[in-house]
Design an enzyme around this catalytic site. Sequence first.
Site, short mmCIF file in Angstrom:
data_model
loop_
_atom_site.label_atom_id
_atom_site.label_comp_id
_atom_site.label_asym_id
_atom_site.label_seq_id
_atom_site.Cartn_x
_atom_site.Cartn_y
_atom_site.Cartn_z
N ASP A 30 0.86 -1.19 0.00
CA ASP A 30 0.00 0.00 0.00
C ASP A 30 0.89 1.24 0.00
OD1 ASP A 30 -3.21 0.53 1.06
OD2 ASP A 30 -1.78 2.20 1.04
N ASN A 86 -12.82 -3.25 3.01
CA ASN A 86 -13.74 -2.14 3.14
C ASN A 86 -14.73 -2.22 1.98
OD1 ASN A 86 -12.37 -1.08 5.41
ND2 ASN A 86 -10.89 -0.06 4.08
N GLN A 93 -14.25 2.50 1.72
CA GLN A 93 -13.69 2.08 0.43
C GLN A 93 -13.48 3.30 -0.46
OE1 GLN A 93 -15.96 -0.91 -1.73
NE2 GLN A 93 -14.33 -1.15 -3.27
N HIS A 99 -10.44 -5.30 -3.02
CA HIS A 99 -9.10 -5.55 -2.49
C HIS A 99 -9.19 -5.97 -1.04
CE1 HIS A 99 -10.10 -1.28 -2.19
NE2 HIS A 99 -9.42 -1.25 -1.06
P1 5GP Z 1 -9.75 1.37 0.54
O1 5GP Z 1 -9.82 2.68 1.28
O2 5GP Z 1 -10.47 1.46 -0.80
O3 5GP Z 1 -10.16 0.19 1.33
O4 5GP Z 1 -8.22 1.13 0.22
C1 5GP Z 1 -7.57 1.69 -0.85
C2 5GP Z 1 -6.10 1.63 -0.53
O5 5GP Z 1 -5.38 1.85 -1.73
C3 5GP Z 1 -5.62 2.69 0.47
O6 5GP Z 1 -5.05 2.07 1.60
C4 5GP Z 1 -4.61 3.50 -0.33
O7 5GP Z 1 -3.52 3.92 0.44
C5 5GP Z 1 -4.21 2.54 -1.44
N1 5GP Z 1 -3.79 3.17 -2.69
C6 5GP Z 1 -4.45 4.17 -3.33
N2 5GP Z 1 -3.80 4.50 -4.47
C7 5GP Z 1 -2.72 3.68 -4.52
C8 5GP Z 1 -1.65 3.54 -5.48
O8 5GP Z 1 -1.58 4.23 -6.50
N3 5GP Z 1 -0.70 2.60 -5.23
C9 5GP Z 1 -0.76 1.80 -4.10
N4 5GP Z 1 0.21 0.90 -3.95
N5 5GP Z 1 -1.76 1.90 -3.19
C10 5GP Z 1 -2.72 2.83 -3.40
#
Ligand code: 5GP
Length: 113
Positions: A30, A86, A93, A99
């Site tokens: 992440d 999430n 999310q 994911h």
């Molecule tokens: P969510 O909030 O949708 O459950 O998680 C999305 C995750 O994706 C977050 O923890 C965020 O830091 C990660 N993320 C967002 N954009 C990128 C990216 O461009 N590269 C990587 N490696 N992680 C990302």
Amino acid sequence: MADTIFAKIINRQIPADIVYEDESCLAFKDVNPQAPLHILLVPKKPLDKLSSADAGDEALLGHMLLAAGKITRELKIEDAFRLVINNGEGAGQTVFHLHMHILAGRPLRWPPG
Ligand code: 5GP
């Protein structure tokens, strides 16, 4: 489904620190880690969120859970990690490509926030 940032990572259009890959999923670090070890495990098939999955995704979802276990063994965190999905904006999310977060390396409190 529109191309998300994760689709671009899967297609190697943007870089990521990849830690695991097989025929149906990819895992990478992440970019904004919430624990010393914070891995995202994504299916290569675009699926916006867990609640959109149907019976046709049963094998894929089982495969991802087994892949998560394999990743934690490879990273030697199999005795203390948390797996988080999430689902939906209200649950935090932000990227609408399913994911699993794999978090480890610090005490993980319960209940989660
Ligand atoms: P969510 O909030 O949708 O459950 O998680 C999305 C995750 O994706 C977050 O923890 C965020 O830091 C990660 N993320 C967002 N954009 C990128 C990216 O461009 N590269 C990587 N490696 N992680 C990302």
